[in-house]
Every structure is written in structure tokens, then in C-alpha cells.
Design a protein around this motif. Structure first.
Motif, PDB file in Angstrom:
ATOM      1  N   UNK A  71      26.515  18.808  99.703  1.00 49.68           N
ATOM      2  CA  UNK A  71      26.798  20.178 100.669  1.00 49.68           C
ATOM      3  C   UNK A  71      28.173  20.816 100.252  1.00 49.68           C
ATOM      4  N   UNK A  72      28.303  22.201  99.816  1.00 49.76           N
ATOM      5  CA  UNK A  72      29.508  22.721  99.583  1.00 49.76           C
ATOM      6  C   UNK A  72      29.573  23.664 100.797  1.00 49.76           C
ATOM      7  N   UNK A  73      30.591  23.661 101.443  1.00 46.51           N
ATOM      8  CA  UNK A  73      31.166  24.840 102.328  1.00 46.51           C
ATOM      9  C   UNK A  73      31.837  25.887 101.897  1.00 46.51           C
ATOM     10  N   UNK A  74      31.187  27.065 101.988  1.00 48.30           N
ATOM     11  CA  UNK A  74      32.192  28.193 101.309  1.00 48.30           C
ATOM     12  C   UNK A  74      32.342  29.409 102.226  1.00 48.30           C
ATOM     13  N   UNK A  75      33.277  30.231 101.863  1.00 46.30           N
ATOM     14  CA  UNK A  75      33.497  31.278 102.687  1.00 46.30           C
ATOM     15  C   UNK A  75      32.663  32.415 102.253  1.00 46.30           C
ATOM     16  N   UNK A  76      31.921  32.707 101.007  1.00 48.34           N
ATOM     17  CA  UNK A  76      31.151  33.662 100.796  1.00 48.34           C
ATOM     18  C   UNK A  76      29.979  33.158 100.004  1.00 48.34           C
ATOM     19  N   UNK A  77      28.765  33.089 100.859  1.00 53.04           N
ATOM     20  CA  UNK A  77      27.680  32.260 100.139  1.00 53.04           C
ATOM     21  C   UNK A  77      27.053  33.047  98.734  1.00 53.04           C
ATOM     22  N   UNK A  78      27.262  34.665  99.024  1.00 52.78           N
ATOM     23  CA  UNK A  78      26.416  35.215  97.922  1.00 52.78           C
ATOM     24  C   UNK A  78      27.555  35.301  96.549  1.00 52.78           C
ATOM     25  N   UNK A  79      28.953  35.413  96.851  1.00 55.61           N
ATOM     26  CA  UNK A  79      29.700  35.214  95.618  1.00 55.61           C
ATOM     27  C   UNK A  79      29.644  33.873  95.030  1.00 55.61           C
ATOM     28  N   UNK A  80      29.381  32.721  96.001  1.00 57.59           N
ATOM     29  CA  UNK A  80      29.292  31.446  95.379  1.00 57.59           C
ATOM     30  C   UNK A  80      28.107  31.287  94.514  1.00 57.59           C
ATOM     31  N   UNK A  81      26.932  32.035  94.972  1.00 56.49           N
ATOM     32  CA  UNK A  81      25.656  31.706  94.677  1.00 56.49           C
ATOM     33  C   UNK A  81      25.969  32.383  93.123  1.00 56.49           C
ATOM     34  N   UNK A  82      26.548  33.544  92.944  1.00 52.64           N
ATOM     35  CA  UNK A  82      26.610  34.285  91.829  1.00 52.64           C
ATOM     36  C   UNK A  82      27.463  33.563  90.851  1.00 52.64           C
ATOM     37  N   UNK A  83      28.717  32.813  91.399  1.00 54.57           N
ATOM     38  CA  UNK A  83      29.300  32.000  90.275  1.00 54.57           C
ATOM     39  C   UNK A  83      28.576  31.003  89.702  1.00 54.57           C
ATOM     40  N   UNK A  84      27.859  30.089  90.742  1.00 55.26           N
ATOM     41  CA  UNK A  84      27.018  28.968  90.134  1.00 55.26           C
ATOM     42  C   UNK A  84      26.002  29.464  89.173  1.00 55.26           C
ATOM     43  N   UNK A  85      25.372  30.728  89.454  1.00 52.76           N
ATOM     44  CA  UNK A  85      24.194  31.208  88.706  1.00 52.76           C
ATOM     45  C   UNK A  85      24.584  31.787  87.339  1.00 52.76           C
ATOM     46  N   UNK A  86      25.243  32.704  87.565  1.00 51.23           N
ATOM     47  CA  UNK A  86      25.882  33.732  86.645  1.00 51.23           C
ATOM     48  C   UNK A  86      26.972  32.981  85.757  1.00 51.23           C
ATOM     49  N   UNK A  87      27.807  32.346  86.236  1.00 51.01           N
ATOM     50  CA  UNK A  87      28.788  31.620  85.245  1.00 51.01           C
ATOM     51  C   UNK A  87      28.330  30.594  84.580  1.00 51.01           C
ATOM     52  N   UNK A  88      27.512  29.536  85.315  1.00 47.57           N
ATOM     53  CA  UNK A  88      27.539  28.507  84.800  1.00 47.57           C
ATOM     54  C   UNK A  88      25.886  28.131  84.558  1.00 47.57           C
ATOM     55  N   UNK A  89      25.081  29.062  84.939  1.00 43.79           N
ATOM     56  CA  UNK A  89      23.686  29.077  84.416  1.00 43.79           C
ATOM     57  C   UNK A  89      22.901  28.272  85.183  1.00 43.79           C
ATOM     58  N   UNK A  90      23.285  27.751  86.601  1.00 42.17           N
ATOM     59  CA  UNK A  90      22.265  27.171  87.404  1.00 42.17           C
ATOM     60  C   UNK A  90      21.418  28.015  88.036  1.00 42.17           C
ATOM     61  N   UNK A  91      20.282  27.451  88.417  1.00 36.29           N
ATOM     62  CA  UNK A  91      19.286  27.985  89.114  1.00 36.29           C
ATOM     63  C   UNK A  91      19.258  28.282  90.585  1.00 36.29           C
ATOM     64  N   UNK A  92      18.793  29.220  91.276  1.00 34.69           N
ATOM     65  CA  UNK A  92      18.461  29.283  92.744  1.00 34.69           C
ATOM     66  C   UNK A  92      17.115  28.564  92.910  1.00 34.69           C
ATOM     67  N   UNK A  93      17.276  27.134  93.724  1.00 37.53           N
ATOM     68  CA  UNK A  93      16.053  26.486  94.001  1.00 37.53           C
ATOM     69  C   UNK A  93      15.607  27.091  95.413  1.00 37.53           C
ATOM     70  N   UNK A  94      16.268  27.176  96.367  1.00 41.18           N
ATOM     71  CA  UNK A  94      15.746  28.008  97.474  1.00 41.18           C
ATOM     72  C   UNK A  94      17.001  28.665  98.174  1.00 41.18           C
ATOM     73  N   UNK A  95      16.551  29.899  98.803  1.00 38.26           N
ATOM     74  CA  UNK A  95      17.512  30.820  99.550  1.00 38.26           C
ATOM     75  C   UNK A  95      16.815  31.130 100.904  1.00 38.26           C
ATOM     76  N   UNK A  96      17.155  30.538 101.946  1.00 35.42           N
ATOM     77  CA  UNK A  96      16.370  30.525 103.117  1.00 35.42           C
ATOM     78  C   UNK A  96      17.536  30.784 104.198  1.00 35.42           C
ATOM     79  N   UNK A  97      16.836  31.846 105.330  1.00 34.45           N
ATOM     80  CA  UNK A  97      17.614  31.723 106.835  1.00 34.45           C
ATOM     81  C   UNK A  97      16.666  31.332 107.547  1.00 34.45           C
TER      82      UNK A  97
END
Length: 124
Positions: free
Chosen positions: A9-35
Motif C-alpha cells: 500500500x502506497x499512500x500518495x497525494x495525487x493518485x492520477x499522477x502516481x499512476x502515470x508515473x508507475x505506468x508511463x515511466x516504469x512500464x507497470x500495468x494498471x491491474x485494477x482502478x476502482x471507486x
């Protein structure tokens, strides 16, 4: 009995920017995005990985669980392509530390878009 690490669990200030960092910069995949109500979570991982990172809103978790430690967890990633990964992260303008030689092998750290630091170790 516990037999593996499932999620970090990583607690972040901006979920969208963090998602973009992990996917766009490091090549990770989004497994689940839910509300679900006020709670939103984004799960990312390297392709085929058994362990994932869940990006939670630091502000919302603090409201739901006052007093909870929301600091960055210490995470060590392993790589078979140490030098290539180091160069790739630097070329993507990610803040990367110096390579350090330890008895267990070479290690460096890098920072995400919110200045959370993570380590990478050469997998031998």
C-alpha cells in the motif's frame, strides 16, 4: 500461514499522477482502478508480477484512520538488467541515486513523482 507478499500500500497525494508515473515511466500495468463510495484505489504492477502496489489517497486514508503512519514503505525491487534499467530511468529524467556496491551486489535508489524513494538491487 503467510507465504508471499500480495500488495504494497502506497499512500500518495495525487493518485492520477502516481499512476502515470508507475505506468508511463516504469512500464507497470494498471491491474485494477476502482471507486467504492469515497474510496478509490489504483493497483499497478510489472507485467506478470505476483506482487502489486496499491495507490491510495493519503488524504482520505488519514481521515478514515487518524494516526495511521502514511509514510513510504521501504521497497526493494530486483532486476536482471541492472545497468540497462539504471540508464533507462536516468534517460526518463527520474531522480536516480548513485550505484552503490554492497556485499550482496549493486544497488541504487530512485524517486517517484512525489519524492518517495525506492531501491533496486541487481538480482544474481
Amino acid at each position: 500461514m503467510i507465504n508471499k507478499i500480495g500488495q504494497v500500500m502506497l499512500y500518495v497525494d495525487n493518485q492520477d499522477a502516481s499512476r502515470d508515473f508507475w505506468t508511463e515511466k516504469l512500464g507497470f500495468e494498471v491491474i485494477v482502478e476502482e471507486t467504492n463510495g469515497p474510496m478509490r484505489w489504483i493497483e499497478v504492477a510489472p507485467k506478470g508480477a505476483a506482487t502489486s502496489i496499491v495507490l491510495h489517497s493519503k488524504e482520505l486514508v488519514a481521515k478514515m484512520n487518524p494516526g495511521m503512519n502514511l509514510g513510504t514503505p521501504s521497497m526493494m525491487y530486483f532486476t536482471d538488467n541492472f545497468d540497462a534499467l539504471y540508464s533507462d530511468l536516468k534517460n526518463k529524467n527520474i531522480k536516480v541515486g548513485d550505484i552503490v556496491q554492497l556485499p550482496s551486489g549493486r544497488v541504487f535508489n530512485f524517486a517517484d513523482n512525489e519524492e518517495n524513494y525506492f531501491a533496486v538491487s541487481e538480482k544474481k
